[in-house]
Each structure stands twice: as C-alpha cells, then as structure tokens.
Enzyme design. Structure first.
Site, PDB file in Angstrom:
ATOM      1  CB  CYS A 123      -0.952  -0.013   1.193  1.00  0.00           C
ATOM      2  SG  CYS A 123      -2.325   1.160   1.022  1.00  0.00           S
ATOM      3  CG  ASP A 124      -1.233   4.569  -1.698  1.00  0.00           C
ATOM      4  OD1 ASP A 124      -1.328   3.484  -2.300  1.00  0.00           O
ATOM      5  OD2 ASP A 124      -2.034   5.504  -1.860  1.00  0.00           O
ATOM      6  CE  LYS A 125       0.790   8.275   1.725  1.00  0.00           C
ATOM      7  NZ  LYS A 125      -0.328   7.622   1.018  1.00  0.00           N
ATOM      8  CB  CYS A 195      -5.337   0.758  -6.339  1.00  0.00           C
ATOM      9  SG  CYS A 195      -6.111   1.108  -4.749  1.00  0.00           S
ATOM     10  CD  GLU A 447      -4.011   9.757  -0.881  1.00  0.00           C
ATOM     11  OE1 GLU A 447      -5.010   9.059  -1.172  1.00  0.00           O
ATOM     12  OE2 GLU A 447      -2.839   9.366  -1.022  1.00  0.00           O
ATOM     13  CB  SER A 472      -6.292   9.354  -4.301  1.00  0.00           C
ATOM     14  OG  SER A 472      -6.190   8.121  -4.960  1.00  0.00           O
TER      15      SER A 472
END
Length: 558
Positions: A123-125, A195, A447, A472
C-alpha cells in the site's frame, strides 16, 4: 569488498552468550548464527488487500536469503490502508505512517544488529517508508513490491477502485442507481494486491525499479502471479550478492538515480504523491533534491505511458508487455536516463536493460515511443506563484486543462467541501479551495479523493480544486495540491476569500491569487492561526515535527 557485518559484535564471542541463547530459541543453529544475519521487513496487515499477503511473501524471501548463505529473521511494520481511511480521520494517519515505518525499520534493524535488509511493501506509504529506512541506514538493502490486484469488470467496462469513488458522485447526481453502485463496489477490486491503476502504490513500486533498488521487472506482476513469488525469492538471493560485494543503499541512491526516478515518473504519468516521497527518500539519503528538479526534468521528458487514471491501462497490462523496463529502455535509448548508475543487481541500469528479457509482443498501445508521445511534457508540473510561493503540484497526465481561471469557493476542511459538493454549492467555473489540510494543519496532509471523485461523479467537468492537502493517485481533473506554505503556517491560501479570482496556468507554471501584493500583505497581517485540531497523541507529535510539502513533509528533530 564484502560489507562490514554488524552481527558478529552482537552474537559472537563469550560475552554474547545470552544473545545467542535467544537466537537458539527461535530455531537458529550454531552454523546459522555464524552467517550474516539479515532482516526481512514486511509491511503486513489484514486490514485491506494491499498487504494481506505480505507475510507469505516474507517466508518466500527468507527462502531466497537462505539459498544465498544468509540467516534471515522477519519482522512486520505497520500499514495504514489509504482507501479504507479515505474521507475520514483515518486518512490523517496515512502520511504519518510513512515516517513511522521508516522509524520502525531503523529501530528494528539497529536494535538487533542486522547485516542486510529485504523490504516488502504494498500500500501507498509502505514503499516510500521502507526506502526511506534503507536510505537512512545505508546498509546492503533491496526492495520488493507486493504487486497489484487484477482489474475488475462490470458490463464490459474495466474497473479500478477509482470507479467506486466516482460512482458515489454519480449516484448522488442520480446518474446511476443504488444497485449499479453496489455492483461496481462488488467487482472493482477482485483479488489481493494494491489498486490496479497507476495510482500511488504502483507508482512507488515503479519508482523502486527506477531508483535501482528493486530487481528489473519486479514491480509489474500482479499479487496473484506466480512470477511475483519468483521475484520475491530472487530478491532474497540478491541480498547475498549485495553483502558479498559491500554495496550499500547510498551507493545506489545517488542524485542521478533520483533524476532517473523523476524522469520515469514524468514519462509514466504517475501519482503526485511520488513528488513528496522522492523528496523524502532523497532527504534520508543525504541527496539535495528540490521541486525545481522536478520541473526541469518534466520539461524535457515526454509523457508516453497510457496508464489509468490519465490513460486506459492498468499495471497488469503493462506487465504483459514487459513492465517498467519497457519504459526505462525507451527513456535510456532517448538519452533521458543515466545508464551508468549502480543498481541492486550489482550491474548498471544500462546493463540491466540490455540483458532484460522483453516479451515479443506489441506494446505501443500502452507505452509509446519518445518521439510519438501522448503529451510532449511530463505528467506532473510544479506550480509557483502568489498562492503557492514555495510550490504546488498538478498532474497534467490526468487533465487536458492547461489554464483555468475562476472564482474561489473556500472550505476550511475536506468534510465541509464534500458536503458543499453534495448539496450543490459548487458551480461550474469555480475553483474549490480546501485548506487547513496540510502536513501541520490536518495534520497529516490527507488525500482529497472523496471530494475530487464527487466533483467528477457529479459531472462537474469545469471545476478546479486547489488544496494544501494531497490527492490520491486515482485523482483526475484540474486538481492542484501540496500548496506550500500551507494555511496552518500562514501561507497565502489561508487568506483566500469566496469570490477571489484564482489562476492556474500550467504553461507558465503559475498558481496565483489575483490580488495586489499590498492586499495579500494586509490580509496576512489580519490572519491568525486556528487552534490545533489535536493537542495530544501521535498526530499532535507529528504536527510539531513535520516539514512543508515542498520539502517532502519529512519529520525532523524539533
């Protein structure tokens, strides 16, 4: 020359008998204690699909390190799932988690005297957090991304999580039924993994390759692919070579490596969050990187990859045609990359790309040639001006708007803005201003996807948004974020009033509040900061330590 090992001073010799006793308790033998001790830092969580499988990947990475003659021990890091936190207080913890992950990896690594590091994220972070730790520690390190989900389908249309967010706006605007929204929700994210579009997670996975910190081709296989498992095992094995040859992270994370990453970001039209994260990783590596470097590279780099949300394809599609190396090779051949930089393979970027096995399939529908780009300029532009003296970010890959002038509709929080869009307060031609959502103000710089998706879903195609918060990677449209200085520290965005004229000019790289300098000064004199939203706990600590977005929103000692 082999790397100097940390573990012998902690685990060898008579005085370290108590330490060895604990290693024996977890199953290590005398022979294994005598080998280099390496850490498998895995960002694992069951709270969402992005990192659900990371613990299983850690076991595979351990197998690879053992084959390389190393003794691995795994530990987890925290994960904040961005999509689940979106539009709520939970999103304030997202960017905070990046720096916490870096701190956690540093603490675990140094506390237990490891000799090398494999990082597994999703995931993103998690990717930037682990890469920040690797840069800070400056030890033999290698990263492996956990992979994206497969795309979903509904009524012949390919879906990503972006479609679910926008479907809410479409439902509120009575453009789709509740049942259609429900069907989109059920089908949008059908497997484990991040995603599927080129949102923040896949962008940062791609950056790990472009920086030279991950094996070539390792970012694009889906989480469900057997090749994902293969890459994880090979990553573990590769750490052995890094230790044997004494290659540390800062030998790879040079200024030229960051230029390569920025070039790749611009060519792929990746997430604006990568601007923050590359600045933060560079800070930890001791590399001086600024927003001006992003614009300098954006001007010379064409946008060539048609990836969602700006384009038509997802990460699984890119994988089928060869993955990130296809993009890198085109950039290298055009003279836009530094081919002589060192990578985790022990070879240069150029050597990696020459030896990579590209599938013999057409790819121009996804990745174009540099001479036939989607747009002549890179996918992200840094704006400066009277509204953002230190900078702001716009993703031009996700919009065709090059100039926008409109009246401001001002909100002091994301929640107020969302309610305003819902209730029809926002009209075509306006510029929505969302402030006090920056690193210190929110705090945590959340976001604004809930608002941007509501705008798009409601069919408001001629509305812009400017915020000191983030966006995002799934955001599209004329949306400007990362405004610095933020409202909470007295940036000009704090004194914008309803009806003020805002000018977004991509070609001139400007973001301006159409007021005289005298009027701006007078308003700033009258302004006073609001009370902090948090006075104790993690978010209060973070607000006291975090820098501005223009500096990567890194936390620094007070």
């Amino acid at each position: 020359m082999p790397a100097k090992l940390n573990s012998p001073s902690r685990y060898h010799g008579i005085y370290n008998a108590p330490h060895r006793a604990f290693l024996r308790s977890v199953g290590l033998t005398d022979e294994e204690i005598g080998k280099p001790l390496v850490a498998i830092a895995t960002a694992w969580s069951e709270a969402g699909p992005c990192n659900f499988h990371a613990l299983a990947l850690a076991r595979v990475a351990k197998e690879g390190t053992k084959e390389a003659g190393l003794s691995p021990l795994a530990f987890p890091t925290m994960v904040v799932n961005d999509n689940i936190g979106m539009g709520s207080e939970g999103m304030r913890y997202s960017l905070v988690s990046r720096d916490l992950i870096a701190d956690m990896v540093e603490a675990q690594f140094n506390a237990h005297a490891f000799d090398g590091l494999v990082g597994i994220g999703g995931c993103d972070k998690t990717t930037p957090g682990i890469l920040m730790a690797m840069a800070r520690l400056n030890v033999p390190s290698i990263y492996i991304y956990g992979g994206s989900a497969e795309p979903g389908y509904f009524m012949g249309k390919r879906l990503t999580i972006e479609d679910v967010h926008e479907a809410i706006g479409a439902y509120l605007a009575k453009r789709i039924t509740e049942n259609e929204l429900y069907e989109i929700e059920k089908r949008a994210h059908p497997t484990l993994g991040t995603c599927s579009g080129l949102f923040t997670a896949n962008t940062m996975g791609s950056m790990s390759e472009a920086l030279g910190m991950a094996l070539p081709g390792s970012a694009s296989p889906t989480a469900t692919s057997s090749r994902r498992v293969m890459y994880v095992k090979e990553t573990g094995k590769a750490l052995g070579s890094l230790i044997e040859n004494g290659i540390k992270s800062r030998e790879i994370l040079t200024f030229e490596a960051f230029e390569n990453a920025i070039t790749t970001l611009m060519a792929m039209g990746g997430s604006t969050n990568a601007v923050l994260h590359l600045l933060a990783i560079a800070y930890e590596a001791g590399v001086k990187l600024t927003l001006d470097d992003f614009n300098r590279i954006s001007k010379r780099t064409p946008y060539i990859a048609s990836m969602k949300p700006g384009g038509d394809y997802v990460m699984a599609d890119l994988d089928e045609v060869g993955g990130v190396p296809v993009v890198l090779k085109k950039l290298l051949d055009a003279g836009l990359l530094h081919g002589d930089v060192l990578t985790v393979t022990g070879k240069t970027m150029k050597q990696n790309l020459e030896q990579y096995k590209y599938p013999n399939v057409p790819h121009s529908h996804i990745v174009r040639d540099v001479k036939n780009p989607i747009k002549p300029r890179g996918g992200i532009v840094i704006l400066k001006g009277s509204l953002a003296p230190e900078g702001a970010v716009i993703k031009v890959a996700a919009t065709n708007v090059v100039k926008f002038e409109g009246k401001a509709k001002v909100y002091n929080s994301e929640d107020d803005a969302f309610k305003g869009v819902q209730s029809g307060e926002v009209s075509e031609g306006e510029v929505v201003i969302i402030r006090y959502e920056g690193p210190k103000g929110a705090p945590g710089m959340p976001e604004m996807l809930r608002v941007t998706a509501a705008i798009m879903g409601a069919g408001l195609n001629n509305v812009a948004l400017v915020t000191d918060g983030r966006f995002s990677g799934a955001t599209r449209g004329p949306m400007v974020g990362h405004v610095a200085p933020e409202a909470m520290v007295g940036g000009p965005i704090a004194i914008v009033e309803d009806g003020d004229t805002i000018v977004i000019d991509v070609e001139s790289e400007r973001l301006d509040l159409k007021l005289s300098e005298e009027e701006i000064r007078n308003r700033l004199k009258r302004w006073s900061p609001p009370s902090p939203r948090y006075k104790s706990g993690l978010l209060a600590k973070y607000a006291s330590l975090v820098s501005q977005a223009s500096m990567g929103a890194v936390t620094r000692p007070a």
